[in-house]
Write an enzyme that holds these catalytic residues in place. Structure first.
Site, PDB file in Angstrom:
ATOM      1  N   HIS A   1       0.854  -1.204   0.000  1.00 38.95           N
ATOM      2  CA  HIS A   1       0.000   0.000   0.000  1.00 38.95           C
ATOM      3  C   HIS A   1       0.887   1.250   0.000  1.00 38.95           C
ATOM      4  O   HIS A   1       0.931   2.011   0.980  1.00 38.95           O
ATOM      5  CB  HIS A   1      -0.868  -0.070   1.264  1.00 38.95           C
ATOM      6  CG  HIS A   1      -2.007   0.884   1.340  1.00 38.95           C
ATOM      7  ND1 HIS A   1      -1.876   2.235   1.173  1.00 38.95           N
ATOM      8  CD2 HIS A   1      -3.317   0.664   1.596  1.00 38.95           C
ATOM      9  CE1 HIS A   1      -3.056   2.817   1.336  1.00 38.95           C
ATOM     10  NE2 HIS A   1      -3.944   1.869   1.596  1.00 38.95           N
TER      11      HIS A   1
ATOM     12  N   GLU B   1      -0.929   1.319  -5.266  1.00 37.46           N
ATOM     13  CA  GLU B   1      -0.720   0.113  -4.473  1.00 37.46           C
ATOM     14  C   GLU B   1      -0.594  -1.104  -5.386  1.00 37.46           C
ATOM     15  O   GLU B   1      -1.491  -1.375  -6.180  1.00 37.46           O
ATOM     16  CB  GLU B   1      -1.892  -0.055  -3.507  1.00 37.46           C
ATOM     17  CG  GLU B   1      -2.133   1.198  -2.682  1.00 37.46           C
ATOM     18  CD  GLU B   1      -3.464   1.185  -1.931  1.00 37.46           C
ATOM     19  OE1 GLU B   1      -3.889   0.109  -1.502  1.00 37.46           O
ATOM     20  OE2 GLU B   1      -4.073   2.255  -1.789  1.00 37.46           O
TER      21      GLU B   1
HETATM   22  O1  LIG Z   1      -7.283   3.884   6.429  1.00 36.46           O
HETATM   23  P1  LIG Z   1      -6.689   2.578   5.959  1.00 36.46           P
HETATM   24  O2  LIG Z   1      -7.292   1.368   6.611  1.00 36.46           O
HETATM   25  O3  LIG Z   1      -5.188   2.604   6.036  1.00 36.46           O
HETATM   26  O4  LIG Z   1      -7.044   2.465   4.412  1.00 36.46           O
HETATM   27  C1  LIG Z   1      -6.711   3.476   3.509  1.00 36.46           C
HETATM   28  C2  LIG Z   1      -7.277   3.171   2.123  1.00 36.46           C
HETATM   29  O5  LIG Z   1      -6.668   2.008   1.633  1.00 36.46           O
HETATM   30  C3  LIG Z   1      -7.034   1.591   0.306  1.00 36.46           C
HETATM   31  O6  LIG Z   1      -6.478   2.395  -0.628  1.00 36.46           O
HETATM   32  C4  LIG Z   1      -8.534   1.483   0.143  1.00 36.46           C
HETATM   33  O7  LIG Z   1      -8.872   1.275  -1.217  1.00 36.46           O
HETATM   34  C5  LIG Z   1      -9.241   2.703   0.691  1.00 36.46           C
HETATM   35  O8  LIG Z   1     -10.640   2.477   0.652  1.00 36.46           O
HETATM   36  C6  LIG Z   1      -8.796   2.979   2.115  1.00 36.46           C
HETATM   37  O9  LIG Z   1      -9.444   4.124   2.600  1.00 36.46           O
END
Ligand SMILES: O=P(O)(O)OC[C@H]1O[C@H](O)[C@H](O)[C@@H](O)[C@@H]1O
Length: 295
Positions: A164, A267
């Site tokens: 990510h 990601e």
């Molecule tokens: O806030 P987190 O759990 O780290 O996730 C952060 C982000 O991750 C990914 O990119 C998902 O597609 C998003 O929907 C999410 O908001």
């Protein structure tokens, strides 16, 4: 562990970490989540987004660098049925899986004149997850992450995952991501509708998309500063593109409400239709290499 010339144990907050500093670059790696939070080429600038709001607290996920989503990506219940079924016996389903707040063990390290490498292994606290994760991190002119997932159980397992990565940019409105022309994506903000990307990706609002059928090379171009970050991948045919924009930024933990202007996530994933199927003893390798074009 023996202390190498270019690799030293350290602490970030109360999280055990490794600092690599060699001829070509420096890097900082949290043992929690095998999470690289800094990679800076010797004559260049930091390639990962630096988050002043990040909270380095053992046992809590850290919003910085390259969090590891494993063995499912995103919300468990948005995963393909076979992925959900593979973990239906668990009783805890944190977003992005269980790896990002789990400690990895250092299982190997090497250095040469040109490169420092370290290998980390996760034995999930829930032994009945049936998988192990090994992350090999190489620091040289480029940063390379190689994640191997092995099915150590006697049943078949389907899983999803992502590196990510948070990247910096000087102005999200002037940022483009190349390499996704004609790819299909699922728009999480439009009821998970499938759409087709035409041309480069640009940003003018909240963006949360899973691109599938992706190729193994993409570029982030910060047109304001003229900087390009190159991503090369193996073992992945999906990518998640994310920017929380104005309103979601106000709700996110460890995130300044203006930070969306100077970051984006590209990601490297195995998500949606690109999830992984592993028979007992099978292994899958996902690799990401990040760098800047040679001058
Ligand atoms: O806030 P987190 O759990 O780290 O996730 C952060 C982000 O991750 C990914 O990119 C998902 O597609 C998003 O929907 C999410 O908001």
């Amino acid at each position: 562990m023996d202390v190498l010339r270019t690799l030293k144990p350290t602490l970030v907050g109360n999280i055990p970490a490794l600092l690599i500093d060699n001829t070509h670059a420096s890097a900082l790696i949290l043992l929690q989540g095998a999470q690289v939070i800094s990679f800076c080429p010797r004559q260049g600038q930091e390639l990962l987004w630096q988050n002043p709001q990040a909270c380095f607290q053992l046992g809590s996920s850290v919003r910085a660098g390259i969090p590891l989503c494993w063995p499912w990506f995103g919300q468990y219940d948005k995963n393909p049925e076979q992925v959900q079924a593979s973990f239906a016996h668990l009783n805890h389903y944190p977003a992005h899986g269980i790896a990002r707040d789990s400690l990895f063990q250092v299982i190997g390290w090497q250095e040469s004149a040109d490169e420092t490498q370290v290998q980390l292994r996760l034995h999930p606290r829930q032994a009945n997850i049936g998988l192990t994760a090994e992350m090999s991190i190489s620091v040289s002119t480029r940063l390379q992450l190689t994640l191997t997932t092995t099915n150590t159980s006697s049943r078949e397992i389907f899983c999803s995952q992502a590196l990510h990565s948070y990247f910096p940019t000087s102005n999200i409105r002037q940022t483009i991501v190349q390499g996704f022309d004609n790819s299909t994506y699922i728009d999480a903000l439009d009821n998970w509708t499938a759409k087709i990307q035409r041309g480069d990706i640009t940003f003018s609002g909240e963006t949360d998309r899973v691109y599938t059928g992706t190729r193994n090379q993409s570029n982030i171009i910060d047109t304001e500063s003229g900087r390009t970050i190159q991503l090369q991948t193996n073992g992945s045919h999906s990518s998640v593109i994310w920017n929380p924009w104005i309103e979601k930024s106000q709700r996110l933990s460890q995130f300044d409400e203006t930070a969306y202007q100077t970051m984006l996530c590209v990601e490297t994933a195995n998500a949606a239709d690109d999830h992984i199927y592993l028979k007992p003893d099978d292994a899958h390798t996902l690799q990401l290499t990040i760098g800047e074009p040679a001058p």
